[in-house]
Design an enzyme around this catalytic site. Structure first.
Site, PDB file in Angstrom:
ATOM      1  N   LYS A   1       0.940  -1.031   0.053  1.00  0.00           N
ATOM      2  CA  LYS A   1      -0.065  -0.050  -0.053  1.00  0.00           C
ATOM      3  C   LYS A   1       0.834   1.236   0.074  1.00  0.00           C
ATOM      4  CE  LYS A   1      -3.873   2.112   0.436  1.00  0.00           C
ATOM      5  NZ  LYS A   1      -5.220   1.736  -0.837  1.00  0.00           N
TER       6      LYS A   1
ATOM      7  N   ASP B   1      -5.506  -3.190  -2.312  1.00  0.00           N
ATOM      8  CA  ASP B   1      -7.046  -3.031  -2.795  1.00  0.00           C
ATOM      9  C   ASP B   1      -7.205  -3.588  -4.076  1.00  0.00           C
ATOM     10  OD1 ASP B   1      -5.611  -1.059  -3.633  1.00  0.00           O
ATOM     11  OD2 ASP B   1      -6.975   0.718  -2.905  1.00  0.00           O
TER      12      ASP B   1
ATOM     13  N   ASP C   1      -2.331 -12.372   5.178  1.00  0.00           N
ATOM     14  CA  ASP C   1      -3.471 -13.029   5.927  1.00  0.00           C
ATOM     15  C   ASP C   1      -4.773 -12.788   5.361  1.00  0.00           C
ATOM     16  OD1 ASP C   1      -4.692 -14.212   8.298  1.00  0.00           O
ATOM     17  OD2 ASP C   1      -5.359 -12.225   8.983  1.00  0.00           O
TER      18      ASP C   1
HETATM   19  C1  IPM Z   1      -3.481 -17.592  10.162  1.00  0.00           C
HETATM   20  C2  IPM Z   1      -4.243 -17.049  11.225  1.00  0.00           C
HETATM   21  C3  IPM Z   1      -3.539 -16.323  12.272  1.00  0.00           C
HETATM   22  C4  IPM Z   1      -2.886 -15.133  11.570  1.00  0.00           C
HETATM   23  C5  IPM Z   1      -4.379 -16.386  13.641  1.00  0.00           C
HETATM   24  C6  IPM Z   1      -4.924 -17.423  14.109  1.00  0.00           C
HETATM   25  C7  IPM Z   1      -3.310 -15.438  14.555  1.00  0.00           C
HETATM   26  O1  IPM Z   1      -5.525 -16.217  10.761  1.00  0.00           O
HETATM   27  O2  IPM Z   1      -2.918 -18.260  10.128  1.00  0.00           O
HETATM   28  O3  IPM Z   1      -3.832 -16.962   9.067  1.00  0.00           O
HETATM   29  O4  IPM Z   1      -3.770 -14.224  11.701  1.00  0.00           O
HETATM   30  O5  IPM Z   1      -1.885 -15.191  11.189  1.00  0.00           O
HETATM   31 MG    MG Z   2      -5.635 -15.916   8.695  1.00  0.00          MG
END
Ligand code: IPM
Ligand code: MG
Length: 353
Positions: A186, A219, A243
């Protein structure tokens, strides 16, 4: 070869899917003449119930002493209040940090046999083979946190060295695949992204001139991975963007339950887990899809143990199981009878033999 694999089943559907992955690892060991030791330890809410801590010292020690870690899932509705001081999530975050697992590999490959399970049109799914390389031990997840009644903050910080090592790994992977790297950031808003972009250009020009590099804002990336998913090869991005993007991309193969991951550091030791969570709503019913965990075990064979042939054989056995229509409910054809978790595991083992 001999190897010691720490098995951390965790919570919810974790134990069910891990049981099937362990069965597959045992089948690989007996077919190819390896000796796998598979000691287990509690983690997450299961460990909190036993010891009060989500990541007991003995569990961390077991992980440290192993050649690789097979991880199920963590999370429990009893501990879902986000303001609790001790939470199951601290276990996986602690393992990533303590083991120095800075690189998270999340592949998304589509299988024609389960196109129907994806919310996307089949014509968009042909030839999709994306590898997201997510930075895993930096950024907003691990920056300084503050909280008072009236304000709160999470610091997002990266050093050039942290960016360099993840970009180098992504570059190496892109060079061994279709030679395309998309870096997602970003940079129109964030300083960390501006640094990220500079480091990507520097490392890629100096070390991987044969790989084509494009930069994309997060985005726009969330849109393009749905509009033209087959165009992507390797995507490299920071912790939180990765994530979010990997949950989105998991819809291409058709189910979160099909998606594996590998978390790697400097040596060969890694942690392998399906990208889905503990799914407490379906836990204990024997209906969870074990494929993501079995495919994670295949990544374990490849990346931590160097067993490429065995990894490919296990992946092929999963693909044949899906092609033969042995599927849990999340990916079963409409109207077809869904298989149980254990039936899918047994079908993969049978196809391996
Ligand atoms: C992932 C999960 C984890 C993260 C959580 C459980 C902390 O969402 O492995 O993607 O955010 O990394
Ligand atoms: Mg995750």
């Amino acid at each position: 070869m001999k190897a010691r694999i720490a098995v951390l089943p965790g919570d919810g559907i974790g134990p069910e899917v891990v049981t099937e992955a362990v069965r597959c690892l045992e089948a690989v060991a007996s077919k190819y003449g390896h000796g796998f030791e598979l000691p287990q330890a509690p983690v997450g809410a299961a460990a909190m119930d036993l010891t009060g801590e989500p990541l007991p010292a003995a569990t961390l020690e077991l992980a440290r002493s192993a050649d690789a870690v097979l991880f199920g899932a963590i999370g429990d509705p009893r501990y879902s209040d986000p303001s609790l001081k001790v939470r199951p999530e601290q276990s996986i975050l602690g393992l990533r940090r303590e083991l120095g697992l800075y690189a998270n590999l999340r592949p998304a490959v589509t299988h024609p046999a389960v196109y129907h399970a994806s919310p996307l049109k089949p014509e968009l799914l042909a030839g999709v083979d994306i590898l997201v390389v997510r930075e895993l031990t930096g950024g907003i997840y691990f920056g300084e946190k503050t909280r008072s009644e009236e304000s709160a903050s999470d610091l997002c910080a990266y050093t050039a060295a942290e960016i360099e090592r993840i970009v180098r790994l992504a570059g190496r992977l892109a060079a061994s695949r279709r030679g395309r790297l998309t870096s997602v950031d970003k940079a129109n808003v964030l300083e960390t992204s501006r640094l990220w972009r500079r480091v990507v250009d520097r490392v890629m020009a100096a070390e991987f001139p044969q790989v084509s590099v494009e930069h994309m804002f997060i985005d726009a990336a969330t849109m393009h991975v749905l509009r033209r998913p087959a165009d992507f090869d390797v995507i490299v991005t920071e912790n939180m963007f990765g994530d979010i993007l990997t949950d989105e991309i998991s819809m291409l193969p058709g189910s979160l339950g099909l998606c594996p991951s590998a978390s790697l550091g400097e040596g060969t030791r890694g942690l392998y887990e399906p990208i889905h969570g503990s799914a407490p709503d379906i836990a204990g019913r024997g209906i969870a899809n074990p494929c993501g965990t079995i495919l994670s075990a295949a990544m374990l064979l490849r990346h931590s143990l160097g067993l490429k042939r065995e990894a490919a054989a296990l992946e092929a056995a999963v693909a044949r199981t899906l092609a033969d229509g042995v599927c849990t409910g999340d990916v079963a054809k409409p109207g077809a009878k869904a298989a149980t978790t254990a039936e899918v595991g047994a079908a993969v083992v049978a196809r391996l033999a």
